[in-house]
Design a protein around this motif. Structure first.
Motif: not given
Length: 263
Positions: A121-147
């Motif tokens: 929801a932000c304009d620009i995303i900066l990351a460090g080289p070791k950053a990792k990203f995930g939408l892992v809601e499937t582990v509780v049977g859900l889908t990501p629902s904040m957009g």
């Protein structure tokens, strides 16, 4: 752990522009429990009530966030679940997106679920080289629902959004940069993000807000809708002090010498 799950600190750049830094600082995992959601919502309300000229979101600790405290979801009915998401859109995602200034997100480490959705929801995303990203809601049977799925689809394409959400896998910063989700990767992402926040804060804030309005119009209605609103949105800039001063500066001493007050 800090006394509060978040902090919102306002300061000024060397040129006098106000910036705000919203920091997640809620234990070693920066989990989004109800207290964290409430704190972020309160900080966003503060920013909406008194917008600075740029905002930076970042986190303390080893991880940006290990996701949502699953207790938040326990025992909810369908109606309560829908109300939960409605409230998070209304209090966090939508107002953050609509701020009339640039909003930067700095991800130095693991950035899961709610934190990843907030970054989208932000304009620009900066990351460090070791950053990792995930939408892992499937582990509780859900889908990501904040957009998250739709904003990921916008940046990376719908096929990649479905892959990332359905697998629940973790993706490194370089992959998401190649996908167009992460804008830049920096070894010292906090320093780079703060420098960018200051640089944008010192710029023509009303013009940045106009850029956001035009892009938002494209997001909701395509090129034709963006074209419809651009004339008035951009036309209004001709009565700003910043544009008038910058035009005079350009004519007098050439490009790149203007200073901006955000008005």
């Amino acid at each position: 752990m800090a006394d509060a799950p978040t902090s919102l600190v306002r300061s000024t750049t060397a040129a006098g522009a106000e910036v705000a830094v919203l920091t997640f600082d809620h234990g070693p995992l920066n989990l989004f429990d109800q207290a964290m959601f409430d704190a972020v919502a309160a900080d966003v309300a503060d920013l909406v009530a008194n917008p600075p000229r740029a905002v930076l979101l970042r986190a303390e600790g080893k991880v940006n966030s290990a996701g949502v405290d699953v207790h938040v979801f326990e025992g909810l009915s369908a109606a309560q679940g829908a109300d939960l998401w409605r409230g998070l859109f209304a209090d966090i995602a939508h107002p953050l997106e609509a701020l009339p200034c640039p909003v930067i997100y700095a991800a130095h480490g693991l950035t899961l679920t709610a934190a990843f959705e907030i970054s989208l929801a932000c304009d620009i995303i900066l990351a460090g080289p070791k950053a990792k990203f995930g939408l892992v809601e499937t582990v509780v049977g859900l889908t990501p629902s904040m957009g998250g799925p739709q904003r990921l689809a916008e940046r990376a394409g719908s096929g990649r959004a479905r892959e990332l959400v359905m697998t629940g896998d973790l993706y490194d910063a370089q992959t998401l940069k190649e996908w167009g989700v992460v804008n830049q990767i920096h070894d010292d992402v906090d320093a780079a993000a703060l420098a960018l926040t200051h640089r944008l804060a010192d710029g023509p804030t009303v013009a940045h807000a106009a850029t956001k309005k035009i892009v938002a119009a494209w997001r909701s209605g395509g090129v034709a809708h963006a074209d419809e609103i651009t004339s008035e949105v951009s036309g209004a800039l001709f009565e700003t002090e910043d544009l008038r001063g910058a035009v005079q500066s350009f004519l007098a001493v050439g490009p790149g010498k203007a200073t901006y007050t955000g008005k």
